[in-house]
Enzyme design. Structure first.
Site, PDB file in Angstrom:
ATOM      1  N   MET A  68     -11.950  -5.254   5.214  1.00 25.29           N
ATOM      2  CA  MET A  68     -11.114  -4.353   6.008  1.00 25.29           C
ATOM      3  C   MET A  68     -10.813  -5.022   7.344  1.00 25.29           C
ATOM      4  O   MET A  68     -11.727  -5.430   8.057  1.00 25.29           O
ATOM      5  CB  MET A  68     -11.825  -3.017   6.266  1.00 25.29           C
ATOM      6  CG  MET A  68     -11.987  -2.113   5.051  1.00 25.29           C
ATOM      7  SD  MET A  68     -10.476  -1.799   4.110  1.00 25.29           S
ATOM      8  CE  MET A  68      -9.406  -1.052   5.346  1.00 25.29           C
ATOM      9  N   HIS A 103      -1.383  -1.189  -4.227  1.00 24.17           N
ATOM     10  CA  HIS A 103      -2.643  -0.791  -3.617  1.00 24.17           C
ATOM     11  C   HIS A 103      -2.615   0.724  -3.396  1.00 24.17           C
ATOM     12  O   HIS A 103      -1.724   1.249  -2.725  1.00 24.17           O
ATOM     13  CB  HIS A 103      -2.809  -1.542  -2.293  1.00 24.17           C
ATOM     14  CG  HIS A 103      -4.109  -1.318  -1.602  1.00 24.17           C
ATOM     15  ND1 HIS A 103      -5.251  -2.017  -1.917  1.00 24.17           N
ATOM     16  CD2 HIS A 103      -4.454  -0.486  -0.596  1.00 24.17           C
ATOM     17  CE1 HIS A 103      -6.250  -1.624  -1.133  1.00 24.17           C
ATOM     18  NE2 HIS A 103      -5.789  -0.685  -0.318  1.00 24.17           N
ATOM     19  N   GLY A 106       0.934  -2.238   4.062  1.00 19.83           N
ATOM     20  CA  GLY A 106       1.484  -0.894   4.007  1.00 19.83           C
ATOM     21  C   GLY A 106       2.711  -0.767   4.874  1.00 19.83           C
ATOM     22  O   GLY A 106       3.853  -0.891   4.418  1.00 19.83           O
ATOM     23  N   GLY A 121      -0.783   1.627   9.357  1.00 22.05           N
ATOM     24  CA  GLY A 121      -0.088   1.326  10.611  1.00 22.05           C
ATOM     25  C   GLY A 121      -0.970   1.030  11.800  1.00 22.05           C
ATOM     26  O   GLY A 121      -0.514   1.116  12.949  1.00 22.05           O
ATOM     27  N   SER A 154       0.835  -1.199   0.000  1.00 24.39           N
ATOM     28  CA  SER A 154       0.000   0.000   0.000  1.00 24.39           C
ATOM     29  C   SER A 154       0.869   1.248   0.000  1.00 24.39           C
ATOM     30  O   SER A 154       1.629   1.504   0.941  1.00 24.39           O
ATOM     31  CB  SER A 154      -0.904   0.012   1.231  1.00 24.39           C
ATOM     32  OG  SER A 154      -1.527   1.276   1.317  1.00 24.39           O
ATOM     33  N   GLY A 168      -8.871   4.488   6.960  1.00 26.20           N
ATOM     34  CA  GLY A 168      -8.478   5.881   7.158  1.00 26.20           C
ATOM     35  C   GLY A 168      -6.980   6.072   7.359  1.00 26.20           C
ATOM     36  O   GLY A 168      -6.444   7.098   6.973  1.00 26.20           O
ATOM     37  N   ASP A 225      -7.190  -6.052   4.029  1.00 31.20           N
ATOM     38  CA  ASP A 225      -6.467  -4.781   4.107  1.00 31.20           C
ATOM     39  C   ASP A 225      -6.429  -4.260   5.539  1.00 31.20           C
ATOM     40  O   ASP A 225      -7.470  -3.958   6.122  1.00 31.20           O
ATOM     41  CB  ASP A 225      -7.212  -3.788   3.189  1.00 31.20           C
ATOM     42  CG  ASP A 225      -6.532  -2.429   3.080  1.00 31.20           C
ATOM     43  OD1 ASP A 225      -5.446  -2.245   3.641  1.00 31.20           O
ATOM     44  OD2 ASP A 225      -7.117  -1.554   2.399  1.00 31.20           O
TER      45      ASP A 225
END
Ligand code: DX5
Ligand code: ZN
Length: 217
Positions: A136, A32, A196, A144, A7, A141, A174
């Site tokens: 999700m 992503h 991410g 981390g 991400s 939003g 995700d």
């Protein structure tokens, strides 16, 4: 199918060209891209221009996650910018079937995203039309955040729903995914892993992606 989707939200935007090229060479399967509008989620990122600019930097498929209100207004622009996959939130649309069709007509793979508190049962009627479901595993939003543990059972439940319905949809997850939980999620039926912080925050992103791939293959 098992794919790793770093991400870009966790990349350093001041060095975006270097970061995209680095992660492409590091063995990412797709990129992503998190689009946030400050309305559907409490954060703002970027729009179609950024997607078009990133399109010039890599041949990897671009997986665009729309965390925006009124996604139907922007789907075509993101497809034009070069998005290969576009996912839209169940919670952001009153006419999800029409929206999924819009994404497909625009030439992209269509994904439906559900927030952590949304029951996967609501997806029953859209499953035959969606190319993939994005679960999700954090509240959308921010990068981390801590993985929400109940997401594993949710993946198992969705996986069983997909099998019994005969749908060909695959499962993406995700939020909060890293080397510590990826194997468990893969065993629960997840096919595409967004990562991410665990990848861009690593001293050795290529090594981390390779380790993730070893754990799920
Ligand atoms: C969160 C975004 C995620 C985020 C994941 O709203 O949708 O894609 O970048 O980041 P990590 O892997 O750090 O939780
Ligand atoms: Zn995302």
């Amino acid at each position: 199918m098992k794919l790793i989707a770093p991400s870009v939200l966790s990349a350093d935007f001041s060095r975006i060209e270097q970061q995209v090229k680095m992660i492409t060479e590091a063995g990412a399967d797709l990129l992503h891209l998190d689009v946030m509008d400050g309305h559907f989620v409490p954060n703002i990122t970027f729009g179609p221009k950024m997607v078009a600019d990133i399109r010039k930097l890599t041949n990897l498929p671009l997986d665009v996650h729309l965390m925006i209100s009124e996604p139907e207004k922007y789907v075509n622009e993101f497809a034009k910018a070069g998005a290969d996959w576009i996912s839209v939130h169940y919670e952001a649309s009153d006419h999800l079937n029409r929206l999924v069709q819009q994404v497909k007509d625009a030439g992209a793979k269509a994904g439906v995203v559900v927030n952590p508190a949304t029951n996967v049962n609501v997806l029953e009627e859209i499953l035959p039309y969606a190319d993939f479901i994005l679960l999700m595993s954090v509240n959308p939003g921010f990068g981390g955040q801590k993985f929400i543990e109940s997401s594993t059972e949710k993946a198992k439940k969705l996986s069983a729903m997909i099998q019994s319905s005969g749908s060909k949809a695959f499962i993406e997850m995700d939020g909060g995914i890293g080397t510590g939980n990826i194997k468990m999620l893969s065993d629960a039926g997840v096919n595409v892993f967004v990562a991410g912080n665990s990848v861009f925050g690593s001293k050795d992103p290529a090594g981390t992606i390779a380790e993730m791939k070893k754990l799920i293959n």
